[in-house]
Design an enzyme around this catalytic site. Structure first.
Site, PDB file in Angstrom:
ATOM      1  N   LYS A 189      78.314   4.780  -9.195  1.00 54.61           N
ATOM      2  CA  LYS A 189      78.316   4.450  -8.103  1.00 54.61           C
ATOM      3  C   LYS A 189      77.210   4.954  -7.207  1.00 54.61           C
ATOM      4  CE  LYS A 189      83.504   5.010  -7.571  1.00 54.61           C
ATOM      5  NZ  LYS A 189      83.898   3.458  -7.266  1.00 54.61           N
ATOM      6  N   ARG A 196      92.532   0.825 -13.814  1.00 56.49           N
ATOM      7  CA  ARG A 196      93.383  -0.116 -14.379  1.00 56.49           C
ATOM      8  C   ARG A 196      93.669   0.199 -15.846  1.00 56.49           C
ATOM      9  NH1 ARG A 196      90.053  -4.933 -12.119  1.00 56.49           N
ATOM     10  NH2 ARG A 196      89.933  -3.237 -10.562  1.00 56.49           N
TER      11      ARG A 196
END
Ligand code: BES
Ligand code: MN
Ligand code: ZN
Length: 488
Positions: free
Chosen positions: A268, A342
């Site tokens: 990120k 997820r």
């Protein structure tokens, strides 16, 4: 801080501060009448001078010039009488208690909240003051100059049970806030498991913690894969609450707990990483809810399952192109290591379904796309079962947690097709929150399921009502309320 019921007149209480909630347009009427009389009508003139009208979200502080034992009165607006809700009571009492503390309050006597809500109103006021006064001071080397409120007496109420229930709920939410606010340096998967274990042994819950070797042995390849870049190894935390009497059903509450999300090899940018210690807020909400459930004792069996890992880039990280084998047996091709939530949830959902859960709710700071779609104050809600969706929405409304029902459109699933595995973990950016939910749906094993993407509301940058800055504990309240409402 003690919350207690009290007899006798509000104005005669031996405290330093009075807290009075008033409806809009009639700030010196009704509940405030008694105070006004004790002050020979000075309350009314003081209110007129401040311009305070009782609008929702407003407060004012009035000095008493030695005419009653209390030094000051904090007035909080409830808004139009016909618009008052339990959540508005929470917000008013939360903001009022905080305003009182700022003014130096140590001992507060509160007027009763609007009576039409009965014990739910009393409980809401208790929740409001406890949550509004929440602070995380662990990392402050000096005491703040604001001391702590020691005691709040609710006059005109003899419902100690409602105050205790509010206190219990708020303590669970506060635990979730504490965990979210803890930095990744100090709160890594093993420590999170330690905190959950400690809570479980204090409150009589079962707790099993699976370490990396146990996860590998079990076949939870997704949690192991996400966690393998970090020296801080992953954990799966399994809490169980069993009711003393008959159980009306088996609930599964599942939380994403990435103790820090760097994005991994798909790193990120700094701004996107700044707050990523909060990426365990779903797991924190489950732990906080389990603490409240252990005390409030709803008639359900509840499995709390928290998938904890740290997502780090290193020589040992998983990488784009890797294929992970999940606990379900399905394989996932990694297209972006930053879509890690997820993956750990896939294993946690399979694990929870195998425990015999009759319905599952997962909470996860899953996608920036959810924040884009519904903003910072709401969660995106997805579900496979209409009755469960409606029940969660209703519990959320009552709890003051904003959630918006989103679609699970099957044709979007094509974007997750993989050339070499059963599914990829990340498609293109469009409809990102929906595609993340479609990914999770593949691991729900036909158990009725609701997914809450709490990426926005898990963290707050402003103080309002009983909500404070930083970790909010979002979701814990709704989980507890859902069981309480389903028990009725
Ligand atoms: N933890 C983040 C999502 C997030 C973003 C939470 C902002 C709170 C605030 C999650 O793991 C993530 O990185 N999601 C990616 C998914 C993408 C790679 C498909 C995202 O939202 O960009
Ligand atoms: Mn991520
Ligand atoms: Zn994440």
């Amino acid at each position: 801080m003690k919350l207690e019921t009290g007899s006798g007149k509000l104005v005669e209480q031996q405290v330093d501060t009075l807290l009075v909630g008033v409806p809009e347009g009639n700030p010196a009427g009704d509940t405030a009448d008694e105070v006004n009389q004790a002050l020979d009508g000075k309350l009314q003139s003081a209110l007129a001078a401040t311009g305070f009208q009782g609008k929702a979200g407003t407060e004012c502080v009035i000095p008493t010039f030695g005419q009653i034992p209390a030094e000051r009165i904090v007035m909080v607006g409830l808004g139009e009488a016909s618009d008052v809700t339990v959540d508005r009571i929470r917000a008013a009492w939360g903001a009022g208690a905080r305003r009182a503390r700022q003014a130096g309050a140590r001992q507060i006597a509160s007027a009763p909240p609007p009576s039409q809500f009965g014990s739910a109103g009393t409980r809401a006021a208790a929740e409001g003051v406890r949550l509004g006064l929440y602070r995380h001071l662990v990392y402050k080397s000096e005491d703040t100059n604001e001391g702590d409120v020691e005691r709040i007496v609710f006059t005109g109420i003899d419902d100690q049970e409602a105050l205790n229930a509010g206190e219990t709920l708020a303590t669970g939410v506060s635990l979730a806030r504490d965990l979210v606010n803890a930095p990744g340096l100090d709160l890594f998967p093993e420590r999170l498991a330690g905190r959950a274990w400690e809570m479980a042994s204090d409150f009589g819950l079962e707790c099993t913690v699976y370490d990396r070797a146990a996860l590998q042995e079990m076949g939870a390849g997704a949690i192991v894969g996400v966690g393998q870049g970090s020296l801080r190894e992953p954990r799966l935390i399994h809490l169980v609450y069993r009711p003393e009497g008959q159980s009306l059903g088996v609930a599964g509450f599942v939380g994403k707990a990435i103790t820090f999300d760097t994005g991994g090899v798909s790193l990120k940018p700094p701004d996107g990483m700044r707050n990523m210690k909060m990426d365990m807020a779903g797991g924190a909400a489950v732990i906080g809810a389990m603490r409240a459930i252990a005390e409030l004792k709803p008639p359900f069996t509840v499995h709390g399952v928290i998938a904890a890992a740290e997502n780090m880039p290193s020589h040992s990280s998983y990488r784009p192109g890797d294929v992970l084998k999940t606990l379900s047996g399905k394989t996932v091709e990694i297209t972006n290591t930053d879509a890690e939530g997820r993956l750990v949830l896939a294993d946690a959902l399979t694990f929870t379904a195998r425990q015999g859960a009759e319905f599952m709710i997962d909470l996860a700071t899953l996608t920036g796309a959810s924040v884009v779609a519904v903003g910072n104050s709401a969660a995106s809600l997805f579900g496979t079962d209409d009755a469960l969706v409606q029940d969660v929405l209703q519990a959320a409304e009552f709890s003051g947690e904003r959630m918006w029902h989103m679609p699970l459109w099957d044709d979007y699933r094509q974007d997750l097709d993989s050339d070499i595995a059963d599914i990829v973990n990340s498609g293109n950016r469009d409809g990102g929150a929906i595609k993340a939910a479609l990914f999770l749906k593949e691991f729900t094993h036909d158990v009725p399921w609701v997914h809450l993407d709490i990426a926005g509301p898990a963290w707050s940058t402003k103080e309002e009502g009983y909500r404070i800055k930083c970790g909010t504990g979002f979701g814990a309240h709704t989980l507890v309320t859902l069981l309480e409402q389903r028990a009725k």
